[in-house]
Design an enzyme around this catalytic site. Structure first.
Site, PDB file in Angstrom:
ATOM      1  N   TYR A   1       0.837  -1.202   0.000  1.00  0.00           N
ATOM      2  CA  TYR A   1       0.000   0.000   0.000  1.00  0.00           C
ATOM      3  C   TYR A   1       0.873   1.253   0.000  1.00  0.00           C
ATOM      4  O   TYR A   1       0.535   2.258  -0.613  1.00  0.00           O
ATOM      5  CB  TYR A   1      -0.924  -0.021   1.217  1.00  0.00           C
ATOM      6  CG  TYR A   1      -1.841   1.176   1.299  1.00  0.00           C
ATOM      7  CD1 TYR A   1      -2.838   1.369   0.344  1.00  0.00           C
ATOM      8  CD2 TYR A   1      -1.732   2.102   2.335  1.00  0.00           C
ATOM      9  CE1 TYR A   1      -3.695   2.459   0.413  1.00  0.00           C
ATOM     10  CE2 TYR A   1      -2.583   3.189   2.414  1.00  0.00           C
ATOM     11  CZ  TYR A   1      -3.560   3.366   1.450  1.00  0.00           C
ATOM     12  OH  TYR A   1      -4.399   4.443   1.513  1.00  0.00           O
TER      13      TYR A   1
ATOM     14  N   HIS B   1      -1.161  -4.604  -5.586  1.00  0.00           N
ATOM     15  CA  HIS B   1      -0.723  -4.372  -4.208  1.00  0.00           C
ATOM     16  C   HIS B   1      -1.757  -4.855  -3.200  1.00  0.00           C
ATOM     17  O   HIS B   1      -2.946  -4.965  -3.483  1.00  0.00           O
ATOM     18  CB  HIS B   1      -0.436  -2.875  -3.984  1.00  0.00           C
ATOM     19  CG  HIS B   1      -1.656  -2.044  -3.715  1.00  0.00           C
ATOM     20  ND1 HIS B   1      -2.202  -1.897  -2.447  1.00  0.00           N
ATOM     21  CD2 HIS B   1      -2.455  -1.312  -4.539  1.00  0.00           C
ATOM     22  CE1 HIS B   1      -3.266  -1.111  -2.509  1.00  0.00           C
ATOM     23  NE2 HIS B   1      -3.450  -0.748  -3.764  1.00  0.00           N
ATOM     24  N   CYS B   2      -1.259  -5.161  -2.007  1.00  0.00           N
ATOM     25  CA  CYS B   2      -2.092  -5.370  -0.836  1.00  0.00           C
ATOM     26  C   CYS B   2      -1.520  -4.461   0.244  1.00  0.00           C
ATOM     27  O   CYS B   2      -0.892  -3.451  -0.092  1.00  0.00           O
ATOM     28  CB  CYS B   2      -2.114  -6.845  -0.414  1.00  0.00           C
ATOM     29  SG  CYS B   2      -0.493  -7.588  -0.145  1.00  0.00           S
ATOM     30  N   MET B   3      -1.697  -4.764   1.513  1.00  0.00           N
ATOM     31  CA  MET B   3      -1.197  -3.863   2.543  1.00  0.00           C
ATOM     32  C   MET B   3       0.321  -3.929   2.656  1.00  0.00           C
ATOM     33  O   MET B   3       1.013  -2.902   2.706  1.00  0.00           O
ATOM     34  CB  MET B   3      -1.833  -4.197   3.894  1.00  0.00           C
ATOM     35  CG  MET B   3      -1.489  -3.196   4.992  1.00  0.00           C
ATOM     36  SD  MET B   3      -2.027  -1.508   4.596  1.00  0.00           S
ATOM     37  CE  MET B   3      -3.807  -1.684   4.801  1.00  0.00           C
TER      38      MET B   3
END
Length: 254
Positions: free
Chosen positions: A59, A124-126
């Protein structure tokens, strides 16, 4: 600030300072080679999975507007519903809404459209370690015809911090079975990689080696094994720099 400094922000903190100087914004400094090497996984730049097309990150990576523009990335696949899409007027976003399982077909369809449009895309993720790598692995299986083990290894070598959990890996096995009709039985049910088998993923600012071999062509389901040639080989036609930037080649203001 000179133009060259504006074009080449720090690869770790993403601020503009000379390598030998302390950053006036966050205090970061490249003290020695050991510190520099340990900082690579925390880079402000996302990991390049397929040259000039597919990028994997966190992120934090997705929030760095100037750096994404420098890399020519204008499409973002957000795999976490809780993550906010910060620049809707600048980037084309696609969000996965399921917080439990991942709709791989939905994600792959978006990535295939980006490939068709020759658009660079960030997944993306976190943290860039679990959900987003799983999506990238699923894309490699579906669009490139690679098996799960090969796809996972390819992503792991380019982003060593990847840690797909057991539940998501089981979903990937189910997705592999859906694509190929079975899963590979000649390997462990969950991948185990030694630290010596993983190559650094970050090489921004340095020329990539090339002895003439090229990556498999996008969209070729009959692609031979990725292990028949060194993974560091990059297509000769790939270039990186001002030519890939939109807005008539103008760099974003500091």
């Amino acid at each position: 600030m000179r133009k060259r400094e504006r074009e080449h922000p720090c690869g770790v903190c993403a601020h503009y300072h000379k390598k030998e100087e302390t950053c006036g914004v966050c205090g970061h400094r490249m003290c020695d080679a050991a510190v520099q090497q340990s900082s690579l996984q925390l880079s402000a730049f996302p990991s390049e999975i397929l040259p000039g097309f597919l990028y994997l990150g966190s992120y934090d990576n997705s929030s760095r507007l100037s750096l994404l523009k420098i890399q020519g990335i204008f499409h973002i696949l957000n795999t976490v519903p809780a993550c906010q899409n910060l620049y809707k007027n600048t980037f084309t976003y696609h969000c996965l809404q399921d917080e439990q399982s991942i709709p791989f077909d939905d994600a792959v369809n978006f990535l295939e459209q980006c490939e068709k449009d020759r658009a660079r895309v960030l997944v993306h993720c976190m943290s860039g370690k679990n959900r987003s790598p799983a999506v990238v692995v699923a894309y490699l299986m579906k669009s490139k015809g690679w098996r799960l083990g090969q796809s996972y290894q390819w992503v792991k070598e380019r982003r060593p911090s990847v840690e797909i959990n057991q539940a998501l890996y089981q979903q990937l096995q189910d997705f592999e079975r859906k694509i190929f009709g079975n899963i590979e039985n000649n390997g462990p049910t969950f991948p185990v990689f030694s630290s010596s088998s993983v190559a650094p993923a970050f090489n921004f600012g340095f020329e990539k080696p090339n002895d003439g071999a090229a990556l498999p062509a996008f969209g070729n389901a009959g692609t031979p094994s990725i292990f028949t040639s060194p993974t560091s080989e990059i297509p000769q036609q790939f270039t990186f720099g001002a030519a890939n930037i939109r807005n008539n080649g103008a760099f974003p203001p500091c």
